[in-house]
Design a protein around this motif. Structure first.
Motif, mmCIF file in Angstrom:
data_model
loop_
_atom_site.group_PDB
_atom_site.id
_atom_site.type_symbol
_atom_site.label_atom_id
_atom_site.label_comp_id
_atom_site.label_asym_id
_atom_site.label_seq_id
_atom_site.Cartn_x
_atom_site.Cartn_y
_atom_site.Cartn_z
ATOM 1 N N ASP A 350 0.822 -1.206 0.000
ATOM 2 C CA ASP A 350 0.000 0.000 0.000
ATOM 3 C C ASP A 350 0.861 1.262 0.000
ATOM 4 O OD1 ASP A 350 -2.324 -1.359 -0.046
ATOM 5 O OD2 ASP A 350 -2.762 -1.200 2.085
ATOM 6 N N GLN A 351 0.324 2.294 -0.663
ATOM 7 C CA GLN A 351 0.924 3.627 -0.599
ATOM 8 C C GLN A 351 0.460 4.272 0.708
ATOM 9 O OE1 GLN A 351 2.640 6.488 -0.645
ATOM 10 N NE2 GLN A 351 2.505 6.737 -2.850
ATOM 11 N N LEU A 352 1.337 4.348 1.670
ATOM 12 C CA LEU A 352 0.966 4.840 2.996
ATOM 13 C C LEU A 352 1.454 6.262 3.245
ATOM 14 C CD1 LEU A 352 1.550 1.602 5.090
ATOM 15 C CD2 LEU A 352 -0.585 2.498 4.170
ATOM 16 N N ASP A 353 1.813 6.973 2.179
ATOM 17 C CA ASP A 353 2.151 8.382 2.294
ATOM 18 C C ASP A 353 0.854 9.176 2.192
ATOM 19 O OD1 ASP A 353 2.989 10.988 2.067
ATOM 20 O OD2 ASP A 353 4.678 10.541 0.748
ATOM 21 N N ILE A 354 0.364 9.653 3.335
ATOM 22 C CA ILE A 354 -0.958 10.273 3.382
ATOM 23 C C ILE A 354 -1.010 11.529 2.506
ATOM 24 C CG2 ILE A 354 -2.771 11.068 4.931
ATOM 25 C CD1 ILE A 354 -1.873 8.184 5.392
ATOM 26 N N LYS A 355 0.027 12.332 2.543
ATOM 27 C CA LYS A 355 0.032 13.566 1.754
ATOM 28 C C LYS A 355 0.030 13.268 0.259
ATOM 29 C CE LYS A 355 2.327 16.386 5.279
ATOM 30 N NZ LYS A 355 3.509 17.218 5.607
ATOM 31 N N GLU A 356 0.770 12.226 -0.138
ATOM 32 C CA GLU A 356 0.798 11.859 -1.555
ATOM 33 C C GLU A 356 -0.557 11.327 -1.996
ATOM 34 O OE1 GLU A 356 2.183 11.037 -5.435
ATOM 35 O OE2 GLU A 356 2.833 12.396 -3.838
ATOM 36 N N ALA A 357 -1.195 10.517 -1.127
ATOM 37 C CA ALA A 357 -2.533 10.002 -1.448
ATOM 38 C C ALA A 357 -3.537 11.144 -1.580
ATOM 39 C CB ALA A 357 -2.981 9.011 -0.371
ATOM 40 N N LYS A 358 -3.446 12.135 -0.700
ATOM 41 C CA LYS A 358 -4.351 13.288 -0.780
ATOM 42 C C LYS A 358 -4.114 14.062 -2.080
ATOM 43 C CE LYS A 358 -5.934 17.291 1.892
ATOM 44 N NZ LYS A 358 -6.002 18.192 0.739
ATOM 45 N N ARG A 359 -2.862 14.177 -2.468
ATOM 46 C CA ARG A 359 -2.565 14.893 -3.716
ATOM 47 C C ARG A 359 -3.182 14.174 -4.918
ATOM 48 N NH1 ARG A 359 0.275 14.580 -7.986
ATOM 49 N NH2 ARG A 359 1.146 12.562 -7.407
ATOM 50 N N ILE A 360 -3.103 12.842 -4.922
ATOM 51 C CA ILE A 360 -3.667 12.071 -6.035
ATOM 52 C C ILE A 360 -5.182 12.206 -6.066
ATOM 53 C CG2 ILE A 360 -4.008 9.722 -6.897
ATOM 54 C CD1 ILE A 360 -1.201 9.070 -5.873
ATOM 55 N N LEU A 361 -5.830 12.128 -4.901
ATOM 56 C CA LEU A 361 -7.289 12.256 -4.856
ATOM 57 C C LEU A 361 -7.731 13.648 -5.310
ATOM 58 C CD1 LEU A 361 -8.008 10.421 -1.469
ATOM 59 C CD2 LEU A 361 -8.572 9.609 -3.756
ATOM 60 N N ASP A 362 -7.014 14.680 -4.872
ATOM 61 C CA ASP A 362 -7.357 16.042 -5.289
ATOM 62 C C ASP A 362 -7.090 16.257 -6.775
ATOM 63 O OD1 ASP A 362 -8.146 16.691 -2.750
ATOM 64 O OD2 ASP A 362 -6.226 17.569 -2.159
ATOM 65 N N GLU A 363 -6.076 15.580 -7.277
ATOM 66 C CA GLU A 363 -5.738 15.724 -8.692
ATOM 67 C C GLU A 363 -6.817 15.105 -9.578
ATOM 68 O OE1 GLU A 363 -2.541 13.412 -11.356
ATOM 69 O OE2 GLU A 363 -1.626 14.693 -9.812
ATOM 70 N N ASP A 364 -7.428 14.001 -9.110
ATOM 71 C CA ASP A 364 -8.403 13.284 -9.933
ATOM 72 C C ASP A 364 -9.825 13.800 -9.776
ATOM 73 O OD1 ASP A 364 -6.342 11.768 -10.775
ATOM 74 O OD2 ASP A 364 -6.865 9.962 -9.668
ATOM 75 N N HIS A 365 -10.168 14.362 -8.596
ATOM 76 C CA HIS A 365 -11.551 14.753 -8.347
ATOM 77 C C HIS A 365 -11.607 16.090 -7.621
ATOM 78 C CE1 HIS A 365 -12.231 10.479 -9.147
ATOM 79 N NE2 HIS A 365 -13.462 10.826 -9.472
ATOM 80 N N TYR A 366 -12.550 16.892 -8.027
ATOM 81 C CA TYR A 366 -12.789 18.182 -7.375
ATOM 82 C C TYR A 366 -13.846 17.984 -6.291
ATOM 83 C CZ TYR A 366 -14.344 23.008 -6.728
ATOM 84 O OH TYR A 366 -14.674 24.214 -6.183
ATOM 85 N N ASP A 367 -13.650 18.659 -5.140
ATOM 86 C CA ASP A 367 -14.604 18.592 -4.036
ATOM 87 C C ASP A 367 -14.643 17.159 -3.475
ATOM 88 O OD1 ASP A 367 -16.350 19.788 -2.223
ATOM 89 O OD2 ASP A 367 -18.096 19.270 -3.419
ATOM 90 N N LEU A 368 -15.824 16.610 -3.182
ATOM 91 C CA LEU A 368 -16.000 15.288 -2.580
ATOM 92 C C LEU A 368 -15.133 15.133 -1.327
ATOM 93 C CD1 LEU A 368 -15.980 13.041 -5.794
ATOM 94 C CD2 LEU A 368 -17.939 14.059 -4.643
ATOM 95 N N ASP A 369 -15.171 16.166 -0.476
ATOM 96 C CA ASP A 369 -14.275 16.197 0.688
ATOM 97 C C ASP A 369 -14.534 15.061 1.659
ATOM 98 O OD1 ASP A 369 -12.994 18.423 -0.278
ATOM 99 O OD2 ASP A 369 -14.374 19.824 0.697
ATOM 100 N N LYS A 370 -15.826 14.698 1.847
ATOM 101 C CA LYS A 370 -16.142 13.646 2.816
ATOM 102 C C LYS A 370 -15.565 12.305 2.382
ATOM 103 C CE LYS A 370 -20.299 15.419 5.057
ATOM 104 N NZ LYS A 370 -21.727 15.153 5.369
ATOM 105 N N VAL A 371 -15.674 12.021 1.095
ATOM 106 C CA VAL A 371 -15.153 10.751 0.597
ATOM 107 C C VAL A 371 -13.628 10.717 0.738
ATOM 108 C CG1 VAL A 371 -15.083 9.202 -1.376
ATOM 109 C CG2 VAL A 371 -17.056 10.678 -1.030
ATOM 110 N N LYS A 372 -12.987 11.793 0.341
ATOM 111 C CA LYS A 372 -11.522 11.851 0.433
ATOM 112 C C LYS A 372 -11.063 11.725 1.888
ATOM 113 C CE LYS A 372 -11.088 14.764 -3.670
ATOM 114 N NZ LYS A 372 -10.740 16.105 -4.174
ATOM 115 N N GLU A 373 -11.789 12.376 2.773
ATOM 116 C CA GLU A 373 -11.413 12.308 4.188
ATOM 117 C C GLU A 373 -11.518 10.882 4.712
ATOM 118 O OE1 GLU A 373 -12.855 14.229 8.451
ATOM 119 O OE2 GLU A 373 -13.680 14.984 6.561
#
Length: 821
Positions: A350-373
């Protein structure tokens, strides 16, 4: 015996000197001389100052004759000094065998005085000396350290035992028996060795003789050497003998097991060779045998759990006895191929770098904060607790909001394999659990197939459209999913085809649904529901500029500079050509614009092409959803309600007409039972409040009432139109028009209370999209306003009510100012 692990260049004992019978036989000359005990040592005239020979990995005992290799400079000079004198040398063992140049502090103080019997110079400069142990000695002081160690010694006298007691005799006899056992287990027991052991009747001497042939650690052997009391020394040797017997017994047992295993393997090999020969004689060739051998090797490498390996070996054994062309052999071979190809132990990291995972989620989708969280929370817990089970998430929302693409993004953020399974229209339970192997053409269910496709045991599996699973005579797939989607059960998921448990606990399951009503309660209870509401116009603007327009420009062969699309024109496309919760129609319309511009470019026109409001009509045609659809004024008996649908919110015109009659209530517009009951409740409320509302109390005896909801072919149901029905009914009975810029939602009771409803965000989005200026919602839905973006709330006035008496003044314009939520 010690000394097998000695290092070179060091003093060491060669392998031929460590066998058990060797030292015993070589020590016999000393045995004859040493019969007189201490008197013999005095006759030897041992000096009290002599050279020291440090050794490692071995402790030399009395009566022991052994060859030693001498390689260190100081040790060579010590041997030369002894040979030039009386041939006596003190042999001391090193405390730490790694020390190359030992000093006095690196040596034990008790050692053995030895006599150098022979010396041979080796070609490499080392010496090979044959040494005989004579007596114990203790160093009183070291006289010199250069050019070799020279020490003064004290002879450790052996205590005389005048008479041997029964206990001592028993100890000596036990020592001889244990020694015989050890020699027997090693296969080297001979009559000569046993006669030597039986001829020694002194406890101390017997202890030394046995110790010199025991395999002990240096510290254990040194402890025995330093023990001056013969009886105590015999105790220590007996303890070592008991331990050595246990070790030798276990070693013999292991060797026997290994030999039996080798015998069986040789037997199996011989039988297989015979079978190959028989097949060759029958003309069946060797291909079948080679294939089975490869299959056997593949099963060994597959990492199967113990119970699964047992079943696989059983099926392979059956296969070896079958004719290769039989149908049963084909079924078993296919089954074993599945067992080999499944990833029983293969896990992706697993990719366990939380900041990198957040960057990928933000890069692919706008908003959807609850799901990303929620995904980042899972990653954080996974980082702290690697053994956690995979979550079961269910994304619920209207079509086109990005539920499926979000699953791909999650897999990318986790760096896991992604597999999508569409459950829409699935009616066969075997699609999930697989078919029994007794059926022709049987195969595992789609869960196991997805695991094989992913190639790892912890992929992200998306179960798409779980709300559209059907049921018929072939079973209920949703019931089969109960085990799959339960973290407490799916660690041993049993597929009918495999018929062995497979661990699904590491899989991250993500389900998608448009509505929850059709999902069985037991299945819904196993999932963590996350709602994805529809997008606002502002959110659609951001997503279109960031994702949709660049993608459509690329797919249609254009360049970024070829098309100029301003924000007002993009807003016009969103507002006038699409009215949906998701983004699919918006992507189609943008794609349509790009295709038409691509044609113009292909025909020779030079870009850039500027898309204006006027050009939009030529490109997409006339607007499909116009703001003018909202009437500037409503006739009496018409009110605007808000409804929730799987594709988002919608406005709903409810019409009420009165006519002379006998009090009949007509309901049309394909209304459901709940909505019909809301109409009945609205009529009863109007009758109960006739006096306060200025109505004729007997209006039901004189008038027929007809309630109609346009779009008559579309089924409508739910309680949220209650307040709108009451408002339209009062408007018709009082002949008072309702404000055209007002929309409302809420459930009504007979007492006039306004109860909360669902889908507030979608309904307000629909009101804003339809150009409404005000909206009325239940007071208890005020908490749902937090989900609505501030810029959207600024475009519409939200008024909350608790009772129907508050709505009518707001609806007919008698009281336009109410505290906005």
């Amino acid at each position: 015996m010690n000394g097998e692990n000695t290092k070179i260049p060091e003093v060491e004992q060669p392998p031929q000197a460590v066998s058990d019978p060797g030292p015993v036989q070589e020590s016999s000359p000393v045995d004859e001389k040493a019969g007189s005990g201490n008197g013999e040592k005095n006759q030897l005239d041992i000096p009290l100052e002599m050279p020291v020979l440090p050794v490692r990995d071995i402790v030399v005992f009395n009566y022991m004759i052994l060859p030693l290799f001498v390689g260190r400079d100081k040790s060579v000079q010590a041997v030369d000094a002894a040979l030039s004198g009386n041939r006596y040398i003190l042999i001391l063992t090193q405390k730490d065998e790694k020390v190359d140049d030992p000093g006095p502090e690196d040596l034990f103080t008790v050692g053995t005085v030895g006599m150098i019997m022979r010396m041979l110079k080796m070609p490499d400069g080392r010496l090979k000396v044959l040494v005989q142990g004579l007596t114990r000695a203790r160093v009183s002081e070291f006289v010199a350290t250069d050019p070799f160690l020279l020490s003064k010694i004290e002879i450790v006298e052996e205590k005389d035992i005048k008479e041997i007691s029964l206990e001592q005799e028993a100890m000596m006899r036990a020592a001889r028996e244990q020694s015989e056992k050890i020699l027997s287990l090693r296969g080297i027991a001979t009559a000569d060795i046993m006669s030597v052991l039986n001829s020694v009747n002194e406890p101390g001497r017997l202890a030394d003789l046995i110790s010199s042939n025991l395999r002990m650690r240096v510290d254990e052997a040194q402890k025995i050497l330093e023990c001056e009391d013969p009886i105590e020394r015999m105790h220590l040797v007996n303890n070592q003998l008991v331990k050595e017997v246990e070790v030798a017994s276990m070693q013999a047992k292991i060797q026997n097991m290994a030999k039996e295993g080798m015998d069986k393997a040789q037997k199996d090999f011989f039988l297989r060779e015979q079978m190959k020969a028989i097949r060759r004689e029958l003309g069946e060739g060797e291909e079948e045998g080679d294939e089975l051998e490869e299959l056997r090797k593949a099963l060994d490498k597959a990492g199967l759990p113990k119970d699964v390996k047992k079943e696989a070996d059983k099926q392979l054994k059956r296969l070896t006895t079958m004719h290769p062309d039989s149908s049963e052999a084909s079924v078993i071979r296919t089954y074993l191929d599945w067992m080999v190809e499944l990833p029983w132990k293969k896990l992706s990291r697993d990719q366990l770098d939380i900041k990198e995972a957040k960057r990928i989620l933000d890069e692919d989708h706008y908003d959807l904060d609850k799901v990303k969280e929620r995904i980042l929370e899972y990653l954080s817990v996974r980082k702290l607790n690697p053994g956690m089970k995979g979550p079961i998430l269910c994304f619920v929302g209207p079509p086109g909001v990005g539920k499926t693409s979000l699953g791909r993004s999650i897999a990318r953020a986790l760096k896991r394999k992604f597999v999508r399974m569409s459950l829409g229209g699935m009616r066969d339970e075997a699609e999930i659990r697989g078919h029994r192997r007794t059926y022709i053409g049987s195969m595992p269910g789609r869960i196991i197939q997805s695991i094989k496709q992913a190639g790892t045991r912890n992929p992200v599996i998306m179960l798409d459209e779980i709300d559209k699973v059907g049921t018929d005579f072939r079973g209920d797939p949703s019931s089969a999913l109960l085990e799959v989607l339960d973290p407490e059960q799916n660690f041993s998921f049993s597929d009918h085809y495999l018929n062995v448990p497979f661990d699904l606990s590491k899989v991250m399951f993500i389900c998608t649904a448009n509505i929850l009503d059709t999902i069985p309660a037991a299945l819904l209870d196993r999932m963590e529901t996350i709602r994805l509401p529809g997008y606002t116009e502002q959110e659609k603007m951001h997503i279109a500029k960031r994702f949709i327009i660049p993608r459509q420009i690329q797919e249609n062969g254009l360049k970024k500079s070829d098309m100029v699309l301003s924000d007002p024109v993009l807003s016009q496309i969103i507002r006038d050509y699409t009215r949906e919760a998701g983004l699919r129609n918006l992507e189609r319309e943008v794609g349509s614009v790009c295709r038409k511009l691509a044609r113009r470019k292909a025909e020779g026109e030079k870009p850039p092409f500027r898309v204006t409001s006027k050009a939009l009509v030529k490109l997409l045609g006339q607007a499909r959803h116009l703001e003018e659809e909202r009437e500037k004024s409503l006739p009496p008996g018409v009110a605007v309600g808000l409804a929730w649908t799987p594709v988002g919110g919608e406005i709903l015109h409810i019409e009420v007409a009165t006519m002379p009659g006998k009090g009949k209530l007509h309901l049309t517009g394909k209304l459901g039972d709940v909505m019909k009951e809301s109409a009945q409740a609205a009529l009863s409320y109007a009758r109960s409040r006739a006096k306060e509302l200025g109505l004729d109390p007997e209006f039901t005896d004189k008038l027929d009432i007809h309630v109609h909801v346009p779009s008559g072919a579309t089924p409508k149901d739910g309680p949220s139109a209650g307040v709108t029905l009451v408002t339209a009914l009062i408007s018709a009975l009082t002949n008072t028009p309702v404000c055209s810029d007002l929309a409302m939602t809420g459930e009504i009771t007979l007492r006039g209370r306004v109860l909360p409803v669902g889908g507030i965000k979608e309904k307000i989005l629909a009101a804003v999209g339809a150009g409404m200026n005000r909206v009325i919602i239940p007071k208890r839905n005020e908490k749902d306003l937090e989900e609505i973006p501030k810029d959207l709330r600024a475009r519409i006035k939200v008024q909350t009510v608790e009772h129907m008496d508050e709505i009518w003044p707001l609806a007919c314009g008698l009281k336009t100012e109410a505290a906005p939520a």
